[in-house]
Design a protein around this motif. Structure first.
Motif, short mmCIF file in Angstrom:
data_model
loop_
_atom_site.label_atom_id
_atom_site.label_comp_id
_atom_site.label_asym_id
_atom_site.label_seq_id
_atom_site.Cartn_x
_atom_site.Cartn_y
_atom_site.Cartn_z
N SER A 71 -12.14 -11.01 8.80
CA SER A 71 -12.17 -10.39 9.96
C SER A 71 -10.87 -10.61 10.70
CB SER A 71 -13.49 -10.84 11.07
OG SER A 71 -13.18 -11.96 11.42
N THR A 116 -12.49 -22.19 12.92
CA THR A 116 -11.27 -21.18 12.61
C THR A 116 -9.99 -21.73 12.81
OG1 THR A 116 -10.37 -19.05 12.72
CG2 THR A 116 -11.22 -19.88 14.77
N ALA A 138 -14.84 -17.64 6.26
CA ALA A 138 -13.88 -17.49 7.61
C ALA A 138 -14.64 -18.29 8.69
CB ALA A 138 -14.35 -15.92 7.66
N GLY A 139 -13.60 -18.78 9.45
CA GLY A 139 -14.12 -19.74 10.61
C GLY A 139 -14.75 -20.71 9.74
N VAL A 144 -20.71 -19.38 10.81
CA VAL A 144 -20.33 -18.14 11.20
C VAL A 144 -21.11 -17.18 10.94
CG1 VAL A 144 -18.45 -16.68 10.75
CG2 VAL A 144 -18.07 -18.77 11.76
N PRO A 180 -10.66 -9.00 14.84
CA PRO A 180 -10.81 -10.58 14.72
C PRO A 180 -11.81 -11.11 15.28
CG PRO A 180 -9.19 -9.83 16.28
CD PRO A 180 -9.71 -8.48 15.81
N LEU A 181 -13.02 -11.00 15.14
CA LEU A 181 -14.41 -11.53 15.72
C LEU A 181 -15.05 -12.21 14.78
CD1 LEU A 181 -15.05 -8.16 17.63
CD2 LEU A 181 -14.00 -10.17 18.50
N ALA A 182 -16.35 -12.57 15.07
CA ALA A 182 -17.25 -12.92 14.30
C ALA A 182 -17.63 -11.93 13.13
CB ALA A 182 -18.52 -13.51 15.05
N PRO A 183 -17.56 -12.35 12.02
CA PRO A 183 -17.72 -11.04 11.11
C PRO A 183 -18.88 -10.15 11.40
CG PRO A 183 -17.09 -13.19 9.88
CD PRO A 183 -17.39 -13.49 11.44
C1 LIG Z 1 -10.59 -14.16 13.61
C2 LIG Z 1 -10.72 -15.51 12.92
N1 LIG Z 1 -9.39 -15.73 12.41
C3 LIG Z 1 -11.81 -15.51 11.64
N2 LIG Z 1 -11.44 -14.63 10.80
C4 LIG Z 1 -13.24 -15.42 12.32
C5 LIG Z 1 -13.51 -16.49 13.02
C6 LIG Z 1 -15.03 -16.29 13.47
C7 LIG Z 1 -15.43 -17.41 14.47
C8 LIG Z 1 -16.83 -17.25 14.99
C9 LIG Z 1 -17.25 -18.27 15.82
O1 LIG Z 1 -17.59 -19.41 15.10
O2 LIG Z 1 -17.49 -18.32 17.14
#
Ligand SMILES: C[C@H](N)[C@H](N)CCCCCC(=O)O
Ligand SMILES: Nc1ncnc2c1ncn2[C@@H]1O[C@H](COP(=O)(O)OP(=O)(O)OP(=O)(O)O)[C@@H](O)[C@H]1O
Ligand SMILES: [Mg+2]
Length: 238
Positions: free
Chosen positions: A42, A12, A117-118, A122, A79-82
């Motif tokens: 997210s 991310t 995302a990320g 993810v 703003p977490l893992a989706p």
């Molecule tokens: C909040 C961020 N900007 C992204 N939308 C989501 C990133 C999730 C990462 C989860 C992970 O790899 O631990």
């Protein structure tokens, strides 16, 4: 039917949105109709009572289009893992819903830029990962990577996993490439291109700018002057 690409990253915050919006802008400047999609957000914003994906807005700026609901089917607040953001809201991310939205957009545009995302691993729902979504959409991926120390490992992990999962890897973009690279950044693109088994699609410069729109315009201006950019776009969508 649009030519599509799924933009993922080694992590991310590496610059997927900047790179996606820049690619959209470059294609638009060539006269193409460009659509954009951020299937899962997210950490969305609320504006005038409506949920907003800033990433999708930046891509829409590049593409020169208005966002429609199909561009952002899942807008999640946390703003977490989706998978967790969705669970918190009692939502289940349904790949079928995303694919239908994708297909409607694909029928409308010449090119469709889809931002994950990320990174690729993810979690989205019930053990399904971002890589599964790229697979489900039938899209090849491009990987955005950092230029600094640690990027070789992260990039190879991403490209190797992607290929093991049967994804087509169009290549790697090294983003935020410094004007005056130190020894780490000087070696990184070479190491990545020689070891990842994926094409080095390009190096996107680190630019100044007061906001992300200005940064996207500045990166696109710089890339447009380089003959390699046409090759990058051909490799990405060919
Ligand atoms: C909040 C961020 N900007 C992204 N939308 C989501 C990133 C999730 C990462 C989860 C992970 O790899 O631990
Ligand atoms: N080429 C660049 N030049 C200067 N700054 C950049 C560049 N690329 C990215 N940045 C900076 O890094 C920030 C994060 O980039 P970006 O939002 O594109 O990451 P991302 O991978 O899309 O993150 P997410 O996982 O949250 O979607 C940008 O807001 C910008 O400040
Ligand atoms: Mg982003």
């Amino acid at each position: 039917m649009a030519k599509g690409i799924f933009i993922t990253g080694t992590d991310t915050g590496v610059g997927k949105s900047i790179a996606s919006a820049t690619i959209a802008l470059l294609l638009r400047r060539q006269g193409h109709k460009v659509g954009v999609m951020k299937p899962v957000t997210s950490g969305c914003l609320e504006r005038d009572g409506k949920r907003i994906s800033e990433d999708a807005e930046l891509m829409a700026f590049g593409a020169g289009i208005e966002l429609t609901p199909d561009c952002t089917p899942y807008l999640l607040m946390a703003p977490l893992a989706p998978s967790i953001s969705a669970e918190k809201e009692g939502v289940r991310i349904d790949f079928g819903v995303i694919k239908e939205a994708y297909q409607r957009l694909a029928a409308e545009f010449d090119y469709l830029i889809v931002e994950g995302a990320g990174g690729l691993m993810v979690p989205l729902a019930g053990g399904l990962l971002m890589s599964d979504l790229a697979q489900h959409l039938g899209l090849p991926i491009a990987v955005v990577a950092r230029p600094n120390l640690g990027t070789v490992n992260h990039t190879l992990l991403t490209t190797f996993s992607a290929r093991n999962l049967g994804l087509v890897v169009k290549g790697v973009i090294v983003n935020r490439y410094p004007e005056e690279p130190d020894e780490v950044s000087a070696y990184a693109p070479h190491l990545i291109s020689s070891l990842s088994g994926a094409l080095l699609l390009g190096t996107f410069p680190e630019v100044a700018g007061e906001d992300d729109r200005a940064r996207v315009s500045a990166v696109a201006d710089r890339l447009e002057r380089e003959p390699e950019t046409a090759i990058m776009l051909r490799e990405m969508f060919g």
